[in-house]
Design an enzyme around this catalytic site. Sequence first.
Site, PDB file in Angstrom:
ATOM      1  N   ASP A  13       0.807  -1.218   0.000  1.00 39.61           N
ATOM      2  CA  ASP A  13       0.000   0.000   0.000  1.00 39.61           C
ATOM      3  C   ASP A  13       0.846   1.277   0.000  1.00 39.61           C
ATOM      4  O   ASP A  13       0.449   2.301   0.553  1.00 39.61           O
ATOM      5  CB  ASP A  13      -0.969   0.012   1.212  1.00 39.61           C
ATOM      6  CG  ASP A  13      -1.856  -1.210   1.208  1.00 39.61           C
ATOM      7  OD1 ASP A  13      -2.264  -1.637   0.121  1.00 39.61           O
ATOM      8  OD2 ASP A  13      -2.137  -1.731   2.305  1.00 39.61           O
ATOM      9  N   LYS A  16       1.789   1.913  -5.188  1.00 34.75           N
ATOM     10  CA  LYS A  16       2.311   1.290  -6.421  1.00 34.75           C
ATOM     11  C   LYS A  16       1.388   1.544  -7.603  1.00 34.75           C
ATOM     12  O   LYS A  16       1.847   1.771  -8.721  1.00 34.75           O
ATOM     13  CB  LYS A  16       2.483  -0.230  -6.204  1.00 34.75           C
ATOM     14  CG  LYS A  16       3.474  -0.578  -5.107  1.00 34.75           C
ATOM     15  CD  LYS A  16       3.559  -2.067  -4.894  1.00 34.75           C
ATOM     16  CE  LYS A  16       2.316  -2.655  -4.269  1.00 34.75           C
ATOM     17  NZ  LYS A  16       2.043  -2.218  -2.883  1.00 34.75           N
ATOM     18  N   GLY A  40      -4.599  -4.498  -3.621  1.00 30.64           N
ATOM     19  CA  GLY A  40      -5.581  -3.451  -3.883  1.00 30.64           C
ATOM     20  C   GLY A  40      -4.810  -2.216  -4.291  1.00 30.64           C
ATOM     21  O   GLY A  40      -4.123  -1.617  -3.476  1.00 30.64           O
ATOM     22  N   HIS A  41      -4.854  -1.890  -5.565  1.00 36.24           N
ATOM     23  CA  HIS A  41      -4.092  -0.760  -6.080  1.00 36.24           C
ATOM     24  C   HIS A  41      -5.058   0.334  -6.517  1.00 36.24           C
ATOM     25  O   HIS A  41      -5.903   0.105  -7.376  1.00 36.24           O
ATOM     26  CB  HIS A  41      -3.217  -1.190  -7.268  1.00 36.24           C
ATOM     27  CG  HIS A  41      -2.204  -2.233  -6.907  1.00 36.24           C
ATOM     28  ND1 HIS A  41      -1.415  -2.865  -7.833  1.00 36.24           N
ATOM     29  CD2 HIS A  41      -1.843  -2.740  -5.714  1.00 36.24           C
ATOM     30  CE1 HIS A  41      -0.619  -3.726  -7.208  1.00 36.24           C
ATOM     31  NE2 HIS A  41      -0.865  -3.666  -5.937  1.00 36.24           N
ATOM     32  N   GLN A 223       1.878  -6.186  -3.137  1.00 32.12           N
ATOM     33  CA  GLN A 223       2.390  -6.275  -1.757  1.00 32.12           C
ATOM     34  C   GLN A 223       3.692  -5.470  -1.603  1.00 32.12           C
ATOM     35  O   GLN A 223       3.825  -4.445  -2.237  1.00 32.12           O
ATOM     36  CB  GLN A 223       2.583  -7.746  -1.334  1.00 32.12           C
ATOM     37  CG  GLN A 223       1.270  -8.495  -1.138  1.00 32.12           C
ATOM     38  CD  GLN A 223       0.665  -9.020  -2.413  1.00 32.12           C
ATOM     39  OE1 GLN A 223       1.308  -9.662  -3.218  1.00 32.12           O
ATOM     40  NE2 GLN A 223      -0.619  -8.752  -2.626  1.00 32.12           N
TER      41      GLN A 223
END
Length: 427
Positions: A13, A16, A40-41, A223
Amino acid sequence: MPAIVLVGAQWGDEGKGKATDLLGGQVDYVVRYQGGNNAGHTVVIGDNSYALHLLPSGVLSPGVVPVIGNGVVIDPGVLLSEIDGLAERGVSCERLLISADAHLIMPHHRALDKVTERYLGRARIGTTGRGIGPAYADKITRTGIRVQDLFDPNILTQKLDLALREKNQVLTKVYNRRRIETAPIVEEYLAYGERLRPYVADTTLVLNRALDEGKVVLLEGAQGTLLDIDHGTYPFVTSSSPTAGGACAGSGIGPTKISRVIGILKAYTTRVGSGPFPTELRDEMGEYLRKTGGEYGVTTGRDRRCGWFDAVIARYATRVNGITDYFLTKLDVLSGLERIPVCVAYDVDGVRHEEMPMSQTEFHHAKPILEYFDGWQEDISDAKTFDDLPPNAQAYVRAIEEMSGAPISAIGVGPGRDQTLSIRPLV
Ligand code: GDP
Ligand code: IMO
Ligand code: MG
């Protein structure tokens, strides 16, 4: 033109998604090389915000070919809903390529992820519950099911039958859960296969040919370094290799093709799930960072744990990834603080550690040794160049750069595409 790796330098988080999107205009391919829909991007483009879990963030850049590499674990139902969700918003995934060798997340993986976490009790990892660990476990024990198996009903049935023979024993006898029948799953997954078929390709061949033709390939990690199965805070990690080395295995590109490794580094630290976190703030200051930085999980909605910047971790990330450039994100979140603490080293049972301690026990005992930097009161979210930053913000960035051991080449001052200060080109 060689390949570029983009990797999270902390516990995920870091931003990225935004960084990948920003480079999207300058690259030809964006490849996810590990992880699955545990990621989750978030990408913010103008007034639109997109949360991507499996699709590479490059899917939002016109002209880019998004690729899901062999190292990813794919939950096909989730992937298809992500593709459909984007289509409803006018984003086409028609260029998407999916490796035939990528492994699939099956219903028993999701079931086992949830139930094993429950059995771990207080020792639980705090996984996202998406079946990531069990899917990678089957890959390693050579009982996994791959994308290419969706195109051969006999093979799919045989492999699933074999897997369920053991998994059903575990689910029913150890965990007291319902057994899973083969036939309905085969039917469901064959239907996914039909829809995914147009995207499936020999991605290793495609990517290597592209590199030979001088195209730019960006390998987007999910990650972060400290969640890496080898180099992270084991066992509180994910089950794949987000670190730069993993980009080769997870995409089929040789290490000699990689020219640059960009580390994404938040101006403070966050972590989701269990595990040691030396600079964690369990007080109102932690709550302040969470609120100001919007630190809530994109995938699970969980509160992210927040703490000060940790230079020991940044140095470690520089080392294990061979980072050539840092993209420092969320500097704007620190505006308004009187003074900003930074962890420069750890005190482990009375001994000063400048580098990551060797053992898990030592890391659990690590207490941050803090140095204090003067804050700035100005809103920096409209800054366009490094020189626009207040002197104290510049000093903070320079100090972090010095401690991290790699140049900071870009700085994020807000979630938007244009809220980025470029110091030197990243592509
Ligand atoms: P990822 O998993 O590394 O892609 O990061 P996430 O998307 O989970 O979390 C990063 C969050 O920070 C997202 O909501 C981004 O929109 C936001 N973000 C990224 N860069 C910046 C920045 O420089 N400033 C601010 N305020 N927000 C940012
Ligand atoms: P992005 O790509 C932050 C964490 C989980 C848990 C551990 C193992 O958005 O940075 P898993 O479901 O992977 O087996 O969970 O890893 N985790 C993440 N934390 N960002 C992520 O992804 C994460 N993906 C997994 O919270 O602690
Ligand atoms: Mg995220």
